[in-house]
Motif scaffolding. Structure first.
Motif, PDB file in Angstrom:
ATOM      1  N   GLU A   1       0.643  -1.001  -0.098  1.00 19.95           N
ATOM      2  CA  GLU A   1       0.082  -0.137  -0.218  1.00 19.95           C
ATOM      3  C   GLU A   1       0.800   1.529  -0.035  1.00 19.95           C
ATOM      4  OE1 GLU A   1      -2.131  -0.179   3.205  1.00 19.95           O
ATOM      5  OE2 GLU A   1      -3.864  -2.416   2.106  1.00 19.95           O
ATOM      6  N   GLY A   2       1.677   1.263  -0.618  1.00 18.07           N
ATOM      7  CA  GLY A   2       2.765   2.241  -1.568  1.00 18.07           C
ATOM      8  C   GLY A   2       3.817   2.934   0.011  1.00 18.07           C
ATOM      9  N   LYS A   3       4.087   1.647   0.927  1.00 22.43           N
ATOM     10  CA  LYS A   3       4.756   1.912   1.988  1.00 22.43           C
ATOM     11  C   LYS A   3       5.755   0.680   1.881  1.00 22.43           C
ATOM     12  CE  LYS A   3       2.507   4.952   5.078  1.00 22.43           C
ATOM     13  NZ  LYS A   3       1.490   4.684   6.534  1.00 22.43           N
ATOM     14  N   VAL A   4       7.349   1.256   2.584  1.00 19.23           N
ATOM     15  CA  VAL A   4       7.718  -0.159   2.665  1.00 19.23           C
ATOM     16  C   VAL A   4       7.776  -0.816   3.990  1.00 19.23           C
ATOM     17  CG1 VAL A   4      10.638  -0.662   2.814  1.00 19.23           C
ATOM     18  CG2 VAL A   4       9.863   1.431   1.977  1.00 19.23           C
ATOM     19  N   SER A   5       6.971  -2.182   3.272  1.00 17.24           N
ATOM     20  CA  SER A   5       7.322  -3.056   4.226  1.00 17.24           C
ATOM     21  C   SER A   5       8.639  -3.870   4.850  1.00 17.24           C
ATOM     22  CB  SER A   5       6.108  -4.154   4.278  1.00 17.24           C
ATOM     23  OG  SER A   5       5.342  -5.204   4.555  1.00 17.24           O
ATOM     24  N   LEU A   6       9.027  -4.558   6.166  1.00 18.48           N
ATOM     25  CA  LEU A   6       9.409  -5.876   6.482  1.00 18.48           C
ATOM     26  C   LEU A   6       9.263  -7.145   6.692  1.00 18.48           C
ATOM     27  CD1 LEU A   6      12.632  -6.150   7.442  1.00 18.48           C
ATOM     28  CD2 LEU A   6      11.985  -5.206   9.012  1.00 18.48           C
ATOM     29  N   ASP A   7       9.443  -8.007   5.873  1.00 17.67           N
ATOM     30  CA  ASP A   7       9.214  -9.228   6.748  1.00 17.67           C
ATOM     31  C   ASP A   7      10.824 -10.023   7.592  1.00 17.67           C
ATOM     32  OD1 ASP A   7       8.461 -12.041   6.881  1.00 17.67           O
ATOM     33  OD2 ASP A   7       7.721 -12.826   5.080  1.00 17.67           O
ATOM     34  N   LEU A   8      10.465 -10.001   8.474  1.00 12.71           N
ATOM     35  CA  LEU A   8      11.233 -10.660   9.245  1.00 12.71           C
ATOM     36  C   LEU A   8      11.909 -11.925   9.396  1.00 12.71           C
ATOM     37  CD1 LEU A   8      11.301  -8.753  12.890  1.00 12.71           C
ATOM     38  CD2 LEU A   8      13.031  -8.285  11.583  1.00 12.71           C
ATOM     39  N   ASN A   9      11.091 -12.708   8.644  1.00 13.84           N
ATOM     40  CA  ASN A   9      11.096 -14.041   8.252  1.00 13.84           C
ATOM     41  C   ASN A   9      12.127 -14.433   7.408  1.00 13.84           C
ATOM     42  OD1 ASN A   9       9.389 -15.524  10.522  1.00 13.84           O
ATOM     43  ND2 ASN A   9       7.230 -14.929   8.813  1.00 13.84           N
ATOM     44  N   LEU A  10      12.060 -13.152   6.575  1.00 12.73           N
ATOM     45  CA  LEU A  10      13.187 -13.709   5.621  1.00 12.73           C
ATOM     46  C   LEU A  10      14.446 -12.782   5.687  1.00 12.73           C
ATOM     47  CD1 LEU A  10      10.834 -12.701   2.468  1.00 12.73           C
ATOM     48  CD2 LEU A  10      11.496 -15.319   3.152  1.00 12.73           C
ATOM     49  N   CYS A  11      13.836 -11.840   6.575  1.00 14.86           N
ATOM     50  CA  CYS A  11      15.738 -11.203   6.380  1.00 14.86           C
ATOM     51  C   CYS A  11      17.147 -12.041   7.310  1.00 14.86           C
ATOM     52  CB  CYS A  11      15.077  -9.594   7.888  1.00 14.86           C
ATOM     53  SG  CYS A  11      16.510  -9.385   7.558  1.00 14.86           S
ATOM     54  N   LYS A  12      18.051 -11.612   6.329  1.00 18.99           N
ATOM     55  CA  LYS A  12      19.466 -12.585   7.209  1.00 18.99           C
ATOM     56  C   LYS A  12      19.924 -11.552   8.609  1.00 18.99           C
ATOM     57  CE  LYS A  12      18.232 -16.046   4.674  1.00 18.99           C
ATOM     58  NZ  LYS A  12      17.546 -16.031   3.893  1.00 18.99           N
ATOM     59  N   GLY A  13      19.514  -9.534   7.941  1.00 15.77           N
ATOM     60  CA  GLY A  13      20.281  -9.144   9.116  1.00 15.77           C
ATOM     61  C   GLY A  13      21.561  -8.824   7.753  1.00 15.77           C
ATOM     62  N   CYS A  14      21.861  -8.310   6.787  1.00 14.52           N
ATOM     63  CA  CYS A  14      22.965  -7.841   6.217  1.00 14.52           C
ATOM     64  C   CYS A  14      23.162  -6.418   6.392  1.00 14.52           C
ATOM     65  CB  CYS A  14      23.149  -8.816   4.675  1.00 14.52           C
ATOM     66  SG  CYS A  14      21.589  -7.470   3.522  1.00 14.52           S
ATOM     67  N   GLY A  15      22.347  -5.774   7.005  1.00 14.13           N
ATOM     68  CA  GLY A  15      22.116  -4.388   6.612  1.00 14.13           C
ATOM     69  C   GLY A  15      22.062  -3.729   5.342  1.00 14.13           C
ATOM     70  N   ILE A  16      22.259  -4.183   4.046  1.00 18.99           N
ATOM     71  CA  ILE A  16      22.052  -3.239   3.123  1.00 18.99           C
ATOM     72  C   ILE A  16      20.832  -2.740   3.055  1.00 18.99           C
ATOM     73  CG2 ILE A  16      21.990  -3.526   0.719  1.00 18.99           C
ATOM     74  CD1 ILE A  16      23.510  -6.376   0.672  1.00 18.99           C
ATOM     75  N   CYS A  17      20.022  -2.711   3.429  1.00 25.46           N
ATOM     76  CA  CYS A  17      18.263  -1.422   3.423  1.00 25.46           C
ATOM     77  C   CYS A  17      19.036  -0.153   4.281  1.00 25.46           C
ATOM     78  CB  CYS A  17      17.350  -2.403   4.354  1.00 25.46           C
ATOM     79  SG  CYS A  17      17.976  -3.410   5.399  1.00 25.46           S
ATOM     80  N   ALA A  18      19.986  -0.971   5.340  1.00 28.47           N
ATOM     81  CA  ALA A  18      19.949   0.546   6.106  1.00 28.47           C
ATOM     82  C   ALA A  18      20.921   1.654   5.454  1.00 28.47           C
ATOM     83  CB  ALA A  18      21.366   0.089   8.145  1.00 28.47           C
ATOM     84  N   ASN A  19      21.827   0.395   4.936  1.00 31.64           N
ATOM     85  CA  ASN A  19      23.389   1.681   4.057  1.00 31.64           C
ATOM     86  C   ASN A  19      22.713   2.163   2.827  1.00 31.64           C
ATOM     87  OD1 ASN A  19      25.808   1.748   4.219  1.00 31.64           O
ATOM     88  ND2 ASN A  19      25.872   0.296   1.953  1.00 31.64           N
ATOM     89  N   GLU A  20      21.669   1.486   2.065  1.00 33.57           N
ATOM     90  CA  GLU A  20      21.500   2.328   1.274  1.00 33.57           C
ATOM     91  C   GLU A  20      19.786   3.103   0.963  1.00 33.57           C
ATOM     92  OE1 GLU A  20      22.136   1.995  -1.707  1.00 33.57           O
ATOM     93  OE2 GLU A  20      23.945   0.491  -1.086  1.00 33.57           O
ATOM     94  N   CYS A  21      19.040   3.405   2.123  1.00 37.91           N
ATOM     95  CA  CYS A  21      17.944   4.203   2.013  1.00 37.91           C
ATOM     96  C   CYS A  21      18.335   5.647   2.148  1.00 37.91           C
ATOM     97  CB  CYS A  21      17.379   3.765   3.820  1.00 37.91           C
ATOM     98  SG  CYS A  21      16.308   4.356   4.173  1.00 37.91           S
ATOM     99  N   LYS A  22      17.677   6.108   1.723  1.00 42.97           N
ATOM    100  CA  LYS A  22      18.605   7.836   1.259  1.00 42.97           C
ATOM    101  C   LYS A  22      18.213   8.327   2.263  1.00 42.97           C
ATOM    102  CE  LYS A  22      18.126   6.991  -3.999  1.00 42.97           C
ATOM    103  NZ  LYS A  22      16.863   7.090  -5.132  1.00 42.97           N
ATOM    104  N   ASP A  23      17.296   8.051   2.645  1.00 44.69           N
ATOM    105  CA  ASP A  23      16.209   9.120   3.680  1.00 44.69           C
ATOM    106  C   ASP A  23      16.984   9.005   5.202  1.00 44.69           C
ATOM    107  OD1 ASP A  23      14.329   9.744   2.100  1.00 44.69           O
ATOM    108  OD2 ASP A  23      13.213   7.659   3.010  1.00 44.69           O
ATOM    109  N   GLY A  24      18.339   7.560   4.819  1.00 45.99           N
ATOM    110  CA  GLY A  24      19.089   6.954   6.644  1.00 45.99           C
ATOM    111  C   GLY A  24      17.361   6.667   7.502  1.00 45.99           C
ATOM    112  N   GLY A  25      16.726   6.304   7.227  1.00 41.46           N
ATOM    113  CA  GLY A  25      15.306   5.881   7.615  1.00 41.46           C
ATOM    114  C   GLY A  25      15.303   4.571   8.476  1.00 41.46           C
ATOM    115  N   ILE A  26      16.122   3.592   7.930  1.00 47.15           N
ATOM    116  CA  ILE A  26      16.453   2.660   8.425  1.00 47.15           C
ATOM    117  C   ILE A  26      17.314   2.191   9.165  1.00 47.15           C
ATOM    118  CG2 ILE A  26      16.393   0.467   7.628  1.00 47.15           C
ATOM    119  CD1 ILE A  26      15.755   0.291   5.236  1.00 47.15           C
ATOM    120  N   GLN A  27      17.313   1.196  10.621  1.00 46.86           N
ATOM    121  CA  GLN A  27      18.419   1.488  11.563  1.00 46.86           C
ATOM    122  C   GLN A  27      18.458  -0.150  11.497  1.00 46.86           C
ATOM    123  OE1 GLN A  27      19.046   3.956  15.261  1.00 46.86           O
ATOM    124  NE2 GLN A  27      19.141   5.646  14.205  1.00 46.86           N
ATOM    125  N   MET A  28      20.171  -0.766  12.161  1.00 42.86           N
ATOM    126  CA  MET A  28      20.508  -1.448  12.141  1.00 42.86           C
ATOM    127  C   MET A  28      20.271  -1.768  14.231  1.00 42.86           C
ATOM    128  SD  MET A  28      19.581  -3.468   9.429  1.00 42.86           S
ATOM    129  CE  MET A  28      20.333  -5.140   9.874  1.00 42.86           C
TER     130      MET A  28
END
Lengths: 97, 382
Positions: A53-80
């Motif tokens: 619905e137009g927003k970023v959604s996270l499925d922790l069942n699939l996440c391995k915790g690599c942190g690429i998203c936090a590094n790439e997010c332009k807003d700095g809006g993801i924190q590990m």
């Protein structure tokens, strides 16, 4: 009798979700703060991020915790954040040492 | 149909061109490189419509070929020796993912010490990787086997390695008949096996639990067992269409009434034929069994062809350290409990050491005088 399997070993995306391997050994997990750059979903190698619905959604069942998203997010809006903190944790949070 | 002079590597390239390969990924290595050069020239001249992928390593060459195959393209590559070793990981992927990739291999000795000379050790090192392996005795067979390899691969869904010896074949000109394209098209229609599909995304080579892994391996081995039959059928059909039947897993030569059988594979077969002719003309009851398919190993065919002889001499242009020649060991294994015959195995011609007609005759003479009970291979020509 051998099981009847597809010739090429393949599986539909998300097949691993029922047994979230990452949850047992993931060191850190992403927390969505105010991420609005939807492109960040393209960087996740495990398909843990999607647009719902137009927003970023996270499925922790699939996440391995690599942190690429936090590094790439332009807003700095993801924190590990560490999976374990405080008395039982081995990965102290910055500022809480 | 035309007849021309071709090296073994060029014959492999012609085979790939006639099979209308769509993708070739390649990293240069001696002595297989003329095959790549010829394929790239076919593409440049517009004779072959294929995508030539330049990569930075042999590992990537097979990985790109595998990817192309997963996307449904008819894919081919060429390598030998160190390149084949570097590809090993992807060799297992290709077989496990059941992709009908065909690879030509100009067999060369393995380092260390470094050598650029012919030997079959590189192919032998890959004896457990799940690829079908064909050995060619001359350049005509290189061309014919390359075409047949695609037919076999696409029937049983396993990759095929087409072996021909470095220099002895790769750089030696021989008369080769090039079949008509239309006939090859009819023999080998393009069938696509598309695994990658953007409409229906699939994870390939997924993590497989103990509940399934063993079953996948069983199925893969079943495909190899199926190839035992298919290789013979394909050779038969090819023989009917093109007039050259290279037989199935093995070919027997002058085995009628033979008491002593030679067993070998690759270019040595051509010279062993001459040795058998010469000895037969002297009244010696010698015959030859050519191992054309080393994987799957022709257990039943060898048992049937060797049941009436009392001596078998195996030439191994490879060494499995601590055990002996791979072919000798496996021939003994195939014949275990079948007969009380005497199998003598000889390590010959490693790293390009001369092993021609005279040497073959010397080994035969040596073997005639030797009755061994052990399982160790003798070294010849030190």
């Amino acid at each position: 009798m051998a099981k009847n399997l597809p010739i090429v070993p393949t599986a539909k995306p998300g097949s691993m979700a029922e047994t979230p391997a990452g949850s047992t050994w993931r060191e850190k997990r992403p927390v969505l703060m105010n991420c609005t750059c939807l492109e960040v979903t393209l960087y996740c190698p495990d398909g843990a991020l999607s647009i719902v619905e137009g927003k970023v959604s996270l499925d922790l069942n699939l996440c391995k915790g690599c942190g690429i998203c936090a590094n790439e997010c332009k807003d700095g809006g993801i924190q590990m954040v560490p999976e374990y903190t405080g008395a039982q944790g081995v990965f102290p949070v910055k500022g809480e040492e | 149909m035309s007849t021309t002079l071709l090296t073994g590597s060029e014959a492999a390239a012609y085979g790939a061109k006639l099979a209308k390969i769509e993708v070739i990924a390649y990293y240069p290595i001696t002595p297989a490189f003329p095959a790549m050069e010829r394929v790239s020239k076919f593409i440049q001249d517009g004779e072959l419509k294929a995508n030539f992928v330049r990569v930075e390593s042999d590992h990537s060459a097979l990985a790109a070929t595998l990817g192309a195959s997963l996307a449904g393209a008819r894919a081919f590559t060429v390598t030998n020796s160190q390149g084949l070793l570097y590809m090993t990981e992807v060799c297992y992927h290709t077989a496990g993912l059941r992709q009908p990739v065909v690879m030509a291999c100009a067999n060369r000795a393995l380092s260390a010490p470094h050598s650029r000379f012919p030997e079959q050790g590189d192919a032998v090192s890959q004896g457990a990787n799940g690829w079908i392996q064909l050995f060619c005795e001359n350049n005509q067979e290189v061309l014919d086997n390359t075409i047949q390899a695609f037919k076999i691969a696409e029937t049983v869904k396993l990759p095929v390695l087409v072996n021909y010896e470095g220099y002895v074949q790769s750089h030696t000109l021989e008369e080769v008949v090039i079949p008509d394209q239309e006939k090859v098209n009819a023999f080998l229609p393009l069938v696509r096996f598309k695994t990658l599909d953007v409409e229906n995304p699939q994870g390939v080579n997924t993590v497989t639990s103990p509940d399934f892994y063993m079953d996948y391996k069983f199925r893969q081995n079943e495909a190899m067992n199926e190839a035992v039959k298919v290789i013979g059928e394909v050779a038969e059909t090819y023989g009917q269409e093109f007039g050259r039947n290279w037989s199935g897993l093995i070919e027997t030569y002058k085995m009628d009434g033979a008491e002593h059988a030679l067993v070998c594979m690759g270019s040595m077969v051509s010279e062993a034929r001459l040795a058998v002719d010469e000895l037969r003309s002297q009244g010696k009851k010698v015959g030859l069994v050519k191992v054309r398919a080393w994987r799957p190993f022709p257990v039943e065919a060898l048992r049937a062809s060797l049941k009436k002889v009392n001596k078998v001499t195996v030439f191994d242009k490879n060494i499995v350290y601590g055990m002996g020649g791979a072919l000798g060991t496996e021939v003994r294994g195939a014949l275990y409990g079948q007969a009380s015959l005497n199998v003598n195995s000889y390590i010959v011609g490693l790293g390009g050491r001369k092993f021609g007609l005279n040497e073959i005759k010397q080994v035969i003479e040596l073997s005639e005088k030797t009755v061994k009970q052990d399982v160790i291979s003798e070294w010849f020509g030190l």
